[in-house]
Motif scaffolding. Structure first.
Motif, mmCIF file in Angstrom:
data_model
loop_
_atom_site.group_PDB
_atom_site.id
_atom_site.type_symbol
_atom_site.label_atom_id
_atom_site.label_comp_id
_atom_site.label_asym_id
_atom_site.label_seq_id
_atom_site.Cartn_x
_atom_site.Cartn_y
_atom_site.Cartn_z
ATOM 1 N N SER A 123 2.241 -0.102 1.397
ATOM 2 C CA SER A 123 1.554 0.964 2.127
ATOM 3 C C SER A 123 2.489 1.520 3.197
ATOM 4 N N ALA A 124 2.098 2.636 3.766
ATOM 5 C CA ALA A 124 2.881 3.227 4.853
ATOM 6 C C ALA A 124 3.000 2.239 6.021
ATOM 7 N N ALA A 125 1.932 1.527 6.311
ATOM 8 C CA ALA A 125 1.952 0.547 7.404
ATOM 9 C C ALA A 125 2.904 -0.607 7.074
ATOM 10 N N ASP A 126 2.867 -1.065 5.815
ATOM 11 C CA ASP A 126 3.789 -2.129 5.397
ATOM 12 C C ASP A 126 5.243 -1.667 5.531
ATOM 13 N N ARG A 127 5.497 -0.442 5.106
ATOM 14 C CA ARG A 127 6.854 0.085 5.191
ATOM 15 C C ARG A 127 7.320 0.165 6.648
ATOM 16 N N GLU A 128 6.398 0.510 7.542
ATOM 17 C CA GLU A 128 6.743 0.571 8.963
ATOM 18 C C GLU A 128 7.115 -0.816 9.485
ATOM 19 N N VAL A 129 6.376 -1.835 9.079
ATOM 20 C CA VAL A 129 6.684 -3.213 9.485
ATOM 21 C C VAL A 129 8.054 -3.621 8.937
ATOM 22 N N VAL A 130 8.297 -3.331 7.672
ATOM 23 C CA VAL A 130 9.582 -3.671 7.059
ATOM 24 C C VAL A 130 10.714 -2.943 7.786
ATOM 25 N N ALA A 131 10.523 -1.671 8.090
ATOM 26 C CA ALA A 131 11.556 -0.906 8.787
ATOM 27 C C ALA A 131 11.849 -1.505 10.163
ATOM 28 N N ARG A 132 10.802 -1.875 10.895
ATOM 29 C CA ARG A 132 11.006 -2.504 12.214
ATOM 30 C C ARG A 132 11.721 -3.840 12.065
ATOM 31 N N PHE A 133 11.331 -4.633 11.060
ATOM 32 C CA PHE A 133 11.961 -5.924 10.803
ATOM 33 C C PHE A 133 13.451 -5.748 10.508
ATOM 34 N N LEU A 134 13.774 -4.820 9.617
ATOM 35 C CA LEU A 134 15.177 -4.614 9.251
ATOM 36 C C LEU A 134 15.990 -4.090 10.430
ATOM 37 N N ALA A 135 15.424 -3.171 11.198
ATOM 38 C CA ALA A 135 16.123 -2.641 12.375
ATOM 39 C C ALA A 135 16.360 -3.749 13.402
ATOM 40 N N ALA A 136 15.356 -4.577 13.654
ATOM 41 C CA ALA A 136 15.501 -5.669 14.625
ATOM 42 C C ALA A 136 16.514 -6.704 14.128
ATOM 43 N N THR A 137 16.488 -6.995 12.840
ATOM 44 C CA THR A 137 17.420 -7.969 12.262
ATOM 45 C C THR A 137 18.852 -7.439 12.312
#
Length: 157
Positions: A123-137
């Motif tokens: 979902s769009a919300a899942d993608r946002e979480v993944v994007a934040r995770f990858l950016a933070a990592t």
């Protein structure tokens, strides 16, 4: 998937990095690129601003003469050119040639298609979480790399 521990997430990121490196190794070998040349080419291609030889040397953690050798090889292979900046003729900027970009695009297109397929159920919300995770990592990795490559700066706080 149950709640993933820091260790499990770290192992998943490590697995992704390893598979990505294998993919890059295949591309490098098929185009007779040394891994350092491939890294340099990727840095030049993805830079937000025109990359200079000095900035590339710093990013690669290499001497100016070693970076010149890398650039000479990339130039001979038809991947990169060194141009004078239109704003400051004293400044040399690195530019990836369109033929090199086309070769890379063709090679990496199947991976982009597979990524898109793998992510299609998010979902769009899942993608946002993944994007934040990858950016933070990525940011965490950059901070540690900066500290490792310049140990003096780690003690300046």
């Amino acid at each position: 998937m149950s709640d993933a521990s820091d260790y499990e997430l770290s192992m998943l990121v490590r697995a992704l990095v390893m598979e990505s490196n294998r993919f890059l190794d295949i591309f490098s070998a098929s185009h007779s690129l040394h891994p350092t040349d491939m890294t340099a080419l990727n840095l030049i291609m993805t830079a937000r601003f025109p990359m200079t030889p000095g900035a590339l040397a710093k990013a690669l953690n290499m001497s100016a003469s070693a970076t010149t050798s890398v650039l000479d090889r990339l130039e001979r292979a038809g991947h990169v050119v060194r141009d004078r900046s239109p704003e400051d003729r004293r400044r040399v900027e690195l530019r990836v040639l369109s033929a090199a970009t086309a070769v890379a695009s063709a090679f990496f297109q199947p991976l982009a298609v597979e990524f898109s397929s793998a992510w299609s159920s998010l979902s769009a919300a899942d993608r946002e979480v993944v994007a934040r995770f990858l950016a933070a990592t990525t940011s965490a990795t950059t901070r540690v790399l900066d500290a490792v490559s310049d140990p003096a700066s780690a003690h300046e706080e």
